[in-house]
Design an enzyme around this catalytic site. Structure first.
Site, mmCIF file in Angstrom:
data_model
loop_
_atom_site.group_PDB
_atom_site.id
_atom_site.type_symbol
_atom_site.label_atom_id
_atom_site.label_comp_id
_atom_site.label_asym_id
_atom_site.label_seq_id
_atom_site.Cartn_x
_atom_site.Cartn_y
_atom_site.Cartn_z
ATOM 1 N N SER A 6 0.839 -1.202 0.000
ATOM 2 C CA SER A 6 0.000 0.000 0.000
ATOM 3 C C SER A 6 0.866 1.241 0.000
ATOM 4 C CB SER A 6 -0.910 0.017 1.230
ATOM 5 O OG SER A 6 -1.635 1.238 1.296
ATOM 6 N N LYS A 9 2.470 -2.443 6.193
ATOM 7 C CA LYS A 9 2.609 -2.478 4.737
ATOM 8 C C LYS A 9 3.980 -1.961 4.303
ATOM 9 C CE LYS A 9 -1.198 -4.332 3.282
ATOM 10 N NZ LYS A 9 -1.198 -5.629 2.561
#
Length: 228
Positions: free
Chosen positions: A129, A156
């Site tokens: 992400s 992430k």
């Protein structure tokens, strides 16, 4: 035949990625924690269900052993399973977030490596992400700057770093991290934002179908490489 495993694939981006890869002729193993939901999703699209919880070492090893026994190799791994872990920031929440979003990548990838090495074109796509990108979250003009997702973003970021480290350690296997785009899924329901999973899945499919000699160790979105 291209043999593909997608984790967390009974819904959302993972499910739509499975549909699109099946349409391209892949044999898709749909990994899911819940047997009933996973079997139903797999039957709906013609995939093969395998019970897989990325936070459970025994289930991960069992899933990859089953694929190995049936297929003898794995060509594509999509590490898609993830959680948002919004709300209070505390130790248990941090452990849950990192266990799924980062350690889960390690568990599945390590179990898959022997099968990936048997492929003529082994490929790993880690769903990451831009919320975990230092570049994005420090730019007030970017939407990531305003997201209250500390644990998700940090985990992430770890997934993206794992991607580049795996790419360096295994130059014969392509490893790429992907920002799939803001997508309307169960994970983003609280924010009421996002495009269709079908649209975001196209970005996953692009990286999952790279030709031999394609890029590795990158962080990309649908438009190409992104700053970290």
């Amino acid at each position: 035949m291209t043999i593909t495993l997608i984790t967390g694939a009974n819904k959302g981006i993972g499910f739509e990625t499975a549909k699109q890869l099946l349409a391209l002729g892949h044999v898709v193993y749909l990994g899911a924690r819940d047997t009933e939901r996973g079997e139903k999703a797999a039957a709906e699209i013609g995939a093969r269900f395998v019970r897989l919880d990325v936070t459970d070492d025994a289930l991960v090893k069992s899933a990859l052993a089953a694929i190995g026994a049936a297929e003898g190799r794995l060509d594509v791994l999509v590490n898609n399973a993830g959680i948002l872990a919004s709300g209070d920031i505390d130790g248990p929440s941090a452990l849950r977030s990192f266990d799924t979003n980062a350690v889960g990548v390690v568990r599945v990838t390590e179990a898959a490596l022997p099968l990936l090495r048997r492929s003529a074109n082994p490929t790993v796509v880690n769903i990451s992400s831009s919320a975990g990108s230092f570049w994005a979250v420090t730019d007030p003009g970017r939407p990531e700057f305003h997201l209250p997702t500390a644990l998700y973003s940090a985990s992430k970021a770890a997934a993206t770093m794992l991607t580049v480290q795996y790419a360096k350690a295994h130059p014969d296997i392509k490893f790429n991290a992907l920002e799939p785009g803001t997508t309307a899924t169960d994970m983003t329901a609280a924010f009421g934002i996002g495009r269709s999973p079908e649209e975001s899945a196209r970005a996953v499919v692009r990286l999952a179908t790279l030709a031999a000699g394609g890029p590795t160790g990158t962080f990309q979105d649908e438009n190409g490489e992104m700053p970290w």
